[in-house]
Design a protein around this motif. Structure first.
Motif, PDB file in Angstrom:
ATOM      1  N   LYS A  61      40.238  49.907  80.046  1.00 40.05           N
ATOM      2  CA  LYS A  61      39.198  50.718  80.890  1.00 40.05           C
ATOM      3  C   LYS A  61      37.959  50.634  80.118  1.00 40.05           C
ATOM      4  CE  LYS A  61      39.793  55.158  78.705  1.00 40.05           C
ATOM      5  NZ  LYS A  61      40.056  56.901  79.212  1.00 40.05           N
ATOM      6  N   LYS A  65      30.487  55.000  79.325  1.00 38.88           N
ATOM      7  CA  LYS A  65      29.636  54.305  80.448  1.00 38.88           C
ATOM      8  C   LYS A  65      28.182  54.640  80.331  1.00 38.88           C
ATOM      9  CE  LYS A  65      33.438  53.442  83.761  1.00 38.88           C
ATOM     10  NZ  LYS A  65      34.211  53.771  85.210  1.00 38.88           N
ATOM     11  N   ASN A 189      28.874  41.918  84.715  1.00 39.03           N
ATOM     12  CA  ASN A 189      28.890  43.061  85.873  1.00 39.03           C
ATOM     13  C   ASN A 189      30.331  42.981  86.658  1.00 39.03           C
ATOM     14  OD1 ASN A 189      27.951  44.926  87.285  1.00 39.03           O
ATOM     15  ND2 ASN A 189      27.097  43.784  89.025  1.00 39.03           N
ATOM     16  N   PRO A 190      31.105  43.616  85.596  1.00 40.14           N
ATOM     17  CA  PRO A 190      32.704  43.774  86.203  1.00 40.14           C
ATOM     18  C   PRO A 190      32.653  44.899  87.310  1.00 40.14           C
ATOM     19  CG  PRO A 190      32.405  44.907  84.055  1.00 40.14           C
ATOM     20  CD  PRO A 190      30.904  44.195  84.202  1.00 40.14           C
ATOM     21  N   ARG A 191      33.629  44.482  88.392  1.00 40.74           N
ATOM     22  CA  ARG A 191      33.802  45.129  89.507  1.00 40.74           C
ATOM     23  C   ARG A 191      35.412  45.493  89.212  1.00 40.74           C
ATOM     24  NH1 ARG A 191      29.110  46.754  91.233  1.00 40.74           N
ATOM     25  NH2 ARG A 191      27.390  44.906  91.662  1.00 40.74           N
ATOM     26  N   ARG A 192      35.771  46.348  90.328  1.00 45.03           N
ATOM     27  CA  ARG A 192      37.052  46.972  90.210  1.00 45.03           C
ATOM     28  C   ARG A 192      38.207  45.590  90.203  1.00 45.03           C
ATOM     29  NH1 ARG A 192      40.078  51.554  92.099  1.00 45.03           N
ATOM     30  NH2 ARG A 192      37.975  52.444  92.821  1.00 45.03           N
ATOM     31  N   GLN A 193      37.684  44.526  90.977  1.00 46.47           N
ATOM     32  CA  GLN A 193      38.666  43.564  91.001  1.00 46.47           C
ATOM     33  C   GLN A 193      38.831  42.743  89.580  1.00 46.47           C
ATOM     34  OE1 GLN A 193      40.550  42.372  93.382  1.00 46.47           O
ATOM     35  NE2 GLN A 193      41.135  40.331  92.882  1.00 46.47           N
ATOM     36  N   ASP A 194      37.645  42.858  88.871  1.00 49.97           N
ATOM     37  CA  ASP A 194      37.618  42.183  87.540  1.00 49.97           C
ATOM     38  C   ASP A 194      38.441  43.304  86.451  1.00 49.97           C
ATOM     39  OD1 ASP A 194      35.661  40.353  87.874  1.00 49.97           O
ATOM     40  OD2 ASP A 194      34.208  41.920  88.452  1.00 49.97           O
ATOM     41  N   LEU A 195      38.390  44.392  86.785  1.00 50.29           N
ATOM     42  CA  LEU A 195      39.173  45.230  85.722  1.00 50.29           C
ATOM     43  C   LEU A 195      40.696  44.961  86.202  1.00 50.29           C
ATOM     44  CD1 LEU A 195      37.192  48.590  86.060  1.00 50.29           C
ATOM     45  CD2 LEU A 195      37.539  47.202  83.968  1.00 50.29           C
ATOM     46  N   ARG A 196      41.135  44.989  87.458  1.00 49.03           N
ATOM     47  CA  ARG A 196      42.577  44.465  87.717  1.00 49.03           C
ATOM     48  C   ARG A 196      42.836  43.260  87.026  1.00 49.03           C
ATOM     49  NH1 ARG A 196      45.570  41.411  91.513  1.00 49.03           N
ATOM     50  NH2 ARG A 196      43.291  40.800  92.281  1.00 49.03           N
TER      51      ARG A 196
END
Length: 338
Positions: A61, A65, A189-196
């Motif tokens: 995580k 932020k 610029n990480p998105r939800r898909q990047d965190l997954r």
């Protein structure tokens, strides 16, 4: 009847893709060659096996932020925090070790003045602070080594970063601070898909270093426990009562949660139904494992309406000892009783 293996593989990928995407939705996949489909199906089977075994899940995580968007002042404070004021060794993208208060101050000056630089105050995020963690009992050196490899794979394009492994808590974890701007000036610029993807990549590197690790959405495992955000957790630790956060979901939240699990339960049911007709004995055994796994999902205990949905839609009841078999060809030897 037993389905051909190619059909089983295609359906396995179809429903597995639906199950392990978050938020739960079907993601269209391109047409795959037979060899590629076989490899993808093998990876999906491995993912299912790890999930059914309840392999420890990694946590990845982005922390702090708000402060990470406030310029060099916040960056200095975070570097002091993760290095415990120079007492915990940092390691940078080149493998160089940074130890001691003066070395940490030199690192901060290098970050502020080198490359694209970091302004003292900023309204934009300048550094991402990423936490990589595993459950207590996990080999700490393996977590550190996996974090090093993970960072090199994800950010090893010349982007500056440092990480520190903390051994003063039960959960082995690594703090990774990554500059937002890369060498070409493009901003991360990480998105939800990047965190997954980060979770999956970190789990993969842990397995390379001999640690069983998995990365699946909580929803796919039927987990209903509500975790407070970092700010709320700090308030609770100070004995303060958050105004808006509640540890127990209200009736409306439970109802919405139940509806969100309908697709998950259906996907598990379809997986069990399809692979129960597989010619491979391992697949048929997995179908039984899926039935047992779904029956013990926390959501069926905590959200009664989800249990009602399960009774209406499945999963199929797979008999461990099949009834008397006839002599039909291609009999899979595992029967489904709806």
């Amino acid at each position: 009847m037993a389905y051909p293996k190619a059909y089983i593989d295609a359906m396995l990928l179809n429903w597995g893709d639906r199950l392990f995407q978050e938020p739960f939705r079907h993601v269209g996949a391109p047409r795959l060659s037979r060899a590629t489909m076989r490899d993808a199906a093998t990876r999906m089977r491995d993912q299912l096996v790890r999930t059914l075994r309840r392999t420890p899940e990694v946590m990845v995580k982005i922390t702090n932020k708000a402060s990470s968007a406030q310029g060099m002042g916040a960056v200095r404070r975070h570097l002091r925090y993760i290095s415990r004021n120079g007492q915990v060794e940092l390691e940078d993208q080149n493998g160089d070790r940074i130890s001691g208060p003066e070395a940490v101050r030199d690192l901060a000056r290098t970050w502020q003045l080198g490359g694209w630089g970091i302004p003292e105050a900023s309204h934009r995020r300048e550094v991402f602070n990423v936490l990589l963690s595993m459950p207590p009992g996990t080999n700490r050196q393996a977590v550190r080594d996996a974090a090093r490899d993970f960072a090199a794979i994800e950010f090893g394009d010349g982007r500056a970063y440092v990480f520190a492994a903390h051994d003063d808590e039960a959960h082995p974890h690594v703090h990774l601070s990554v500059q937002v701007r890369g060498p070409d000036g493009r901003r991360l610029n990480p998105r939800r898909q990047d965190l997954r993807q980060w979770r999956e990549r970190f789990a993969e590197q842990l397995r390379v270093h001999g640690v069983e690790a998995n990365a699946t959405p909580r929803r796919a495992r039927g987990v209903t426990r509500r975790y407070p955000k970092q700010g709320v957790a700090h308030m609770l630790a100070r004995g303060e009562v958050p105004m808006y956060w509640q540890a127990v979901a209200n009736a409306e939240q439970r109802r919405a949660g139940s509806q969100s699990y309908d697709g998950v339960l259906s996907a598990w049911w379809e997986l069990a139904r399809v692979i129960a007709a597989s010619p491979a004995r391992q697949d048929r055994a997995m179908a039984v494992g899926i039935a047992d796994f779904v029956r013990t999902m926390p959501v069926l205990r905590d959200v009664p309406t989800a249990a009602n949905s399960l009774q209406q839609k499945g999963p199929p009841q797979l008999e461990r000892t099949p009834p008397k078999r006839d002599n039909r060809p291609n009999d899979p030897g595992l029967y489904i009783d709806r």
